[in-house]
Design an enzyme around this catalytic site. Structure first.
Site, mmCIF file in Angstrom:
data_model
loop_
_atom_site.group_PDB
_atom_site.id
_atom_site.type_symbol
_atom_site.label_atom_id
_atom_site.label_comp_id
_atom_site.label_asym_id
_atom_site.label_seq_id
_atom_site.Cartn_x
_atom_site.Cartn_y
_atom_site.Cartn_z
ATOM 1 N N GLY A 138 -19.061 44.458 16.859
ATOM 2 C CA GLY A 138 -18.893 45.684 16.081
ATOM 3 C C GLY A 138 -17.446 46.127 16.063
ATOM 4 N N CYS A 164 -19.257 39.468 21.621
ATOM 5 C CA CYS A 164 -18.059 40.276 21.380
ATOM 6 C C CYS A 164 -18.261 41.705 21.908
ATOM 7 C CB CYS A 164 -17.707 40.257 19.896
ATOM 8 S SG CYS A 164 -16.008 40.794 19.554
ATOM 9 N N TYR A 165 -18.381 42.712 21.036
ATOM 10 C CA TYR A 165 -18.614 44.081 21.508
ATOM 11 C C TYR A 165 -19.869 44.139 22.370
ATOM 12 C CZ TYR A 165 -19.434 49.144 21.419
ATOM 13 O OH TYR A 165 -19.653 50.455 21.778
ATOM 14 N N HIS A 191 -17.648 34.409 18.365
ATOM 15 C CA HIS A 191 -18.773 34.610 17.445
ATOM 16 C C HIS A 191 -19.494 33.286 17.172
ATOM 17 C CE1 HIS A 191 -18.157 38.839 16.380
ATOM 18 N NE2 HIS A 191 -16.873 38.582 16.562
ATOM 19 N N GLU A 241 -22.205 32.883 15.700
ATOM 20 C CA GLU A 241 -22.870 32.945 14.404
ATOM 21 C C GLU A 241 -21.955 32.551 13.247
ATOM 22 O OE1 GLU A 241 -21.292 37.200 15.067
ATOM 23 O OE2 GLU A 241 -21.907 35.454 16.240
ATOM 24 N N ASP A 275 -23.398 33.807 -8.417
ATOM 25 C CA ASP A 275 -24.285 34.862 -7.915
ATOM 26 C C ASP A 275 -25.061 35.538 -9.044
ATOM 27 O OD1 ASP A 275 -23.226 34.308 -5.421
ATOM 28 O OD2 ASP A 275 -21.718 35.881 -5.550
ATOM 29 N N LYS A 327 -23.690 33.181 0.270
ATOM 30 C CA LYS A 327 -23.300 32.352 -0.865
ATOM 31 C C LYS A 327 -23.958 30.968 -0.845
ATOM 32 C CE LYS A 327 -20.307 33.142 -3.460
ATOM 33 N NZ LYS A 327 -20.294 33.771 -4.791
#
Length: 504
Positions: free
Chosen positions: A51, A78-79, A164, A166, A220, A360
């Site tokens: 965050g 992280c946070y 991270h 992810e 998109d 995407k």
């Protein structure tokens, strides 16, 4: 199921996306509701996301400490890791910042930290650092600057990483999340993307009403309109607004898509003068985006007046648009996307956004499965504000002409080198900076053009493209010789994070 506590990270939703790819169901909770939701949902594991807040400055964005007493495996990212350290007796300070790719070294390969290699590249984005571990925690991984990059309390199954996993550009990130899921005794059963379910949902939502779909020729909006068209047929009204800010021949591409690939009554609105007049003298990037967003909406609402039975506005919004426009409670506002930040509070049309919860690469795959040809789903993305956000400062006729010429050269040279399809996106930028040049033995003081090209999967992280020197040299030579009043060309070699894709 794994519960993700969302502290507002730009990549918090990516955690769920990675787990979903592994076939694991996830739920999200705000920090203040984490304990209540855990007791209610009974997850097999808990992940505390990153965050934008700082523990060292204001530790009020927190969870109930009882969360760590429920005998449920916890992973802090992280946070999330910094908060674990803070709540359990460690020390967090504002120091040793790391933004972008760094080498992580695991001194041990144990538990969830058993990865294919003990040295790998990971994406980091933090200003706070844990400088003292809580009791019972063991250091596992480090970077050159941060000692406690991966840690674990193996007795209580509480883990933390300062990077991270992810993020697409983190090596072995999915493997770490999979290891954690297996520790939580989750069954891995990958879930395939299903456009037919999206189409059925559109049918139920829209019924017999008409949908005005904003289309730009980009992947998109094309995928969104294609899915809507599959659901409601002739009740789809695609509208392309020629703002003058798009790439050359975009109108021809849109016409091809909505006459050859999708049978619909395409409406083209020539609004170049309106957009350029409205942007005159505007230099603030956020103001540009909001002006453009409002112009689009005004045009669509005027069209809606001519189609009284149209009750929905279809958009190609994807999740990266949402999160950068502050899409969750504790997220930081990065920039207002024209289809998110520019929408009025009282919109006469209801929004219909089939791609809103997808990234995407997922949108590309949905379009591919639904039947769109490869050249459409794999084309380079282009932002709704177009060249307005490739021009730093005032958007004038002259600077718009310059950036369009420079951008065309970038595309042509990438195509000539066989690299255009290999990169995620490439474009030119009028930087607003000026430098001295010598042309025809005379001094020239003119604008600097930047080239930006990057490689990405989901837009949330990106690395700059390693374009061969000879291709860059050809671009530079052509731009300074063919584009008037340009002094020099520079190449942007900044990854995301810390940079965003666009300069504005």
């Amino acid at each position: 199921m794994i519960l993700i506590v969302d502290f507002g990270s730009q990549t918090a939703h990516l955690i769920g996306r990675r787990l979903r790819q592994l076939g694991i169901r996830t739920e999200y909770a705000n920090p203040e509701d984490a304990l209540t939701q855990t007791k209610k949902l009974k997850p097999n594991g808990i992940i505390l996301s990153g965050g934008p807040a700082y523990i060292s400055q204001d530790p009020t964005l927190t969870v109930d400490k009882k969360l760590f007493e429920l005998d449920i495996p916890v992973l802090g990212i992280c946070y999330g890791w910094q908060l674990i350290a803070h709540l359990l007796g460690g020390i967090v300070k504002h120091s040793k910042k790391e933004y972008g790719p760094e080498e992580v070294i695991f001194d041990k390969q144990i538990g969830i930290f058993k990865l294919p290699k003990n040295k790998f590249t990971a994406i980091l984005s933090h200003g706070d650092t844990v400088i003292k571990l809580p009791k019972g925690f063991e250091a596992i991984g480090r970077t050159q600057n941060v000692e406690y990059t991966a840690v674990g309390n193996f007795e209580k199954n509480i883990y933390g990483v300062q990077y991270h996993p992810e993020a697409t550009h983190t090596e072995y990130g999915t493997e770490l999340l999979q290891n954690f899921a297996e520790l939580c005794r989750e069954t891995l059963d990958p879930i395939a993307l299903n456009p037919e379910k999206i189409i059925e949902d559109i049918k139920k939502t829209v019924g017999d009403n008409k949908v005005i779909a904003a289309v730009s020729g980009g992947v998109d909006s094309t995928v969104a309109a294609f899915l809507i068209g599959r659901a409601i047929g002739k009740n789809l009204i695609p509208v392309y607004v020629e703002s003058g800010l798009m790439r050359a021949d975009t109108d021809k591409l849109v016409t091809h898509i909505f006459t050859k690939l999708i049978q619909a009554d395409l409406v083209i609105i020539n609004a170049r003068k309106l957009f350029l007049d409205s942007l005159k003298g505007v230099t603030d990037p956020e103001q540009k985006r909001k002006i453009i967003g409002k112009l689009y909406i005004d045009i669509f609402q005027e069209i809606a007046e001519k189609h009284k039975d149209a009750t929905f506005l279809g958009q190609g919004t994807i999740y990266s648009d949402v999160i950068e426009s502050k899409g969750s409670k504790n997220a930081s506002h990065i920039k207002s996307h024209h289809n998110v930040g520019g929408l009025p509070k009282e919109l006469k049309l209801k929004l219909l956004e089939p791609n809103r919860n997808y990234y995407k690469d997922e949108v590309r795959e949905i379009g591919r499965i639904a039947g769109l040809p490869e050249e459409i789903v794999m084309q380079q993305p282009w932002p709704g504000p177009g060249h307005a956000v490739n021009i730093m400062g005032d958007v004038t006729e002259k600077r718009l002409s310059q950036v369009m010429q420079a951008d065309k050269i970038v595309v042509e040279e990438m195509q000539k080198a066989g690299l255009y399809e290999a990169v995620f996106e490439c474009f030119a930028v009028m930087t607003g900076s000026f430098s001295t040049a010598v042309k025809g033995d005379g001094r020239v003081y003119a604008e600097v053009v930047a080239i930006r090209s990057y490689d990405s999967v989901d837009i949330m992280t990106a690395s700059w493209s390693k374009i061969p020197y000879e291709v860059l040299a050809s671009m530079s030579s052509r731009i300074v010789n063919e584009v008037p009043d340009v002094s020099r060309v520079v190449y942007d070699i900044t990854s995301k994070p810390p940079a965003t894709m666009r300069w504005e």
